[in-house]
Design a protein around this motif. Structure first.
Motif, short mmCIF file in Angstrom:
data_model
loop_
_atom_site.label_atom_id
_atom_site.label_comp_id
_atom_site.label_asym_id
_atom_site.label_seq_id
_atom_site.Cartn_x
_atom_site.Cartn_y
_atom_site.Cartn_z
N ASP A 1 5.84 38.27 -30.87
CA ASP A 1 6.32 38.21 -29.49
C ASP A 1 5.98 39.47 -28.72
O ASP A 1 5.45 39.41 -27.60
CB ASP A 1 7.84 37.95 -29.48
N ASP B 1 9.90 43.14 -24.83
CA ASP B 1 10.61 42.67 -26.02
C ASP B 1 11.34 43.80 -26.75
O ASP B 1 11.57 43.71 -27.95
CB ASP B 1 9.59 42.00 -26.97
N ALA C 1 10.10 36.92 -25.23
CA ALA C 1 9.58 37.67 -24.09
C ALA C 1 8.36 36.95 -23.54
O ALA C 1 8.10 36.97 -22.34
CB ALA C 1 9.23 39.09 -24.53
N ASP D 1 8.19 33.56 -31.87
CA ASP D 1 9.64 33.75 -31.79
C ASP D 1 10.44 32.46 -31.97
O ASP D 1 11.65 32.50 -32.19
CB ASP D 1 10.03 34.41 -30.46
N HIS E 1 14.29 39.73 -23.61
CA HIS E 1 15.16 38.56 -23.76
C HIS E 1 16.30 38.82 -24.75
O HIS E 1 16.94 37.88 -25.21
CB HIS E 1 14.34 37.33 -24.17
N HIS E 2 16.54 40.09 -25.09
CA HIS E 2 17.63 40.42 -26.03
C HIS E 2 18.92 40.72 -25.25
O HIS E 2 18.93 41.65 -24.44
CB HIS E 2 17.28 41.64 -26.88
MN LIG Z 1 11.19 38.53 -28.96
#
Ligand SMILES: [Mn+2]
Length: 324
Positions: A30, A84, A128, A158, A108-109
């Protein structure tokens, strides 16, 4: 849907130059796919771009970098972007110092520590790669098959080849748009998910031999020691996908994969197939991640780490009415 202000932030990047893209350490598909898609896209728009990473690119992922193993900077940057990467520490020793200069983070975390000046953060996105794909699409920016293949690879990585619960209708929509470009998605997926050196396959076999069930068979723990890696003759980087192995064991809902590092610390990867939030367990030990996939590094001998993790998982089961 992408928020208007995020489209604005993203398109502002195209008026910057001498851009450095930072990917997280121990790079995965990712971060590499998203990083190299963004690099290519900015280059198509006449920008000077360098994409860097603290650690070597694993062989099975080096198609993202056209075979390049070491990603070092080509120049001193004016603008810094991360992809990411949830926290400054994840940039690794070489690039941690750049953290307070990051102009834009694309991530995206949910655990993102908001270290960047601007953060485009969508925890609902599978990857991401999916986020960047949507950003590009909704900004109406023209791209090519190289950008598309990198983004497709990032999303596929991912989502475990579109099999995990992070896959939403939007994930397939993004992938469908990317697949309309000309690249070999099947070969990419074969490289990421099927092919492995024989030494690695042998180690994976050994890993299952030492699998230990606990919590009445609902959880499993496996251990990869330095000794096992050495005997296999496989490269360090061949062992990035190990967490996928233990979670295959029928009847288990939580899996822990322990990996001994050469500095005597132990990397713990946690996976959950139920409502138990493994990011809570990881954060007990200074780590983090997602509800169903998280990790931490513990500076203790492997046997002690094993006991700590088993106790913590047991407590998590006691606390929750677990359900699939
Ligand atoms: Mn990721």
């Amino acid at each position: 849907m992408i928020r208007k202000e995020d489209i604005q932030k993203f398109t502002q990047l195209f008026s910057c130059d001498r851009i450095m893209i930072l990917m997280h350490c121990r790079p995965d598909g990712d971060t590499l796919g998203t990083g190299f898609a963004l690099k290519r896209l900015l280059e198509l728009n006449g920008k000077r771009v360098t994409a860097v990473c603290n650690d070597e690119v694993p062989k099975k992922l080096d198609f993202f970098t056209e075979g390049k193993k070491n990603l070092d900077p080509d120049f001193e940057p004016e603008t810094i972007v991360t992809v990411d990467t949830a926290t400054p520490e994840l940039l690794g020793k070489k690039y941690e110092a750049y953290a307070n200069r990051v102009w834009l983070a694309v991530d995206h975390h949910a655990t993102n520590s908001l270290y960047a000046e601007n953060t485009i953060l969508y925890p609902d996105k599978s990857s991401a790669g999916e986020l960047l794909s949507d950003l590009i699409y909704e900004s109406g920016i023209i791209y090519d098959s190289v950008v598309a293949s990198c983004l497709y690879g990032a999303i596929s990585f991912d989502t475990g080849c579109f099999r995990f619960s992070n896959v939403k209708p939007e994930t397939h929509l993004a992938a469908a748009r990317l697949l309309s470009f000309d690249f070999d998605a099947a070969e990419m997926n074969r490289r990421m998910f099927d092919l492995a050196p024989l030494g690695q396959l042998k180690v994976e076999n050994e890993l299952l031999q030492n699998a230990e069930l606990f919590c009445g068979g609902k959880a499993v723990i496996v251990t990869l020691t330095l000794d096992m890696v050495e005997k296999s003759g496989a490269a360090e980087s061949d062992f990035e996908g190990l967490a996928a192995i233990a979670r295959r064991i029928e009847g288990t809902y939580v899996s822990a994969t322990l990996r001994e590092n050469s500095d005597n610390s132990v990397r713990v990867s946690l996976r959950s197939e139920c409502n138990i939030d493994v990011s809570v367990i990881a954060s007990e030990f200074g780590g983090g991640g997602h509800v169903r996939a998280s990790g931490c590094t513990i500076n203790k001998p492997v046997d002690e780490v094993k006991e700590l993790i088993m106790n913590s998982v047991e407590r998590a089961f006691e606390k929750s009415e677990y359900q699939l």
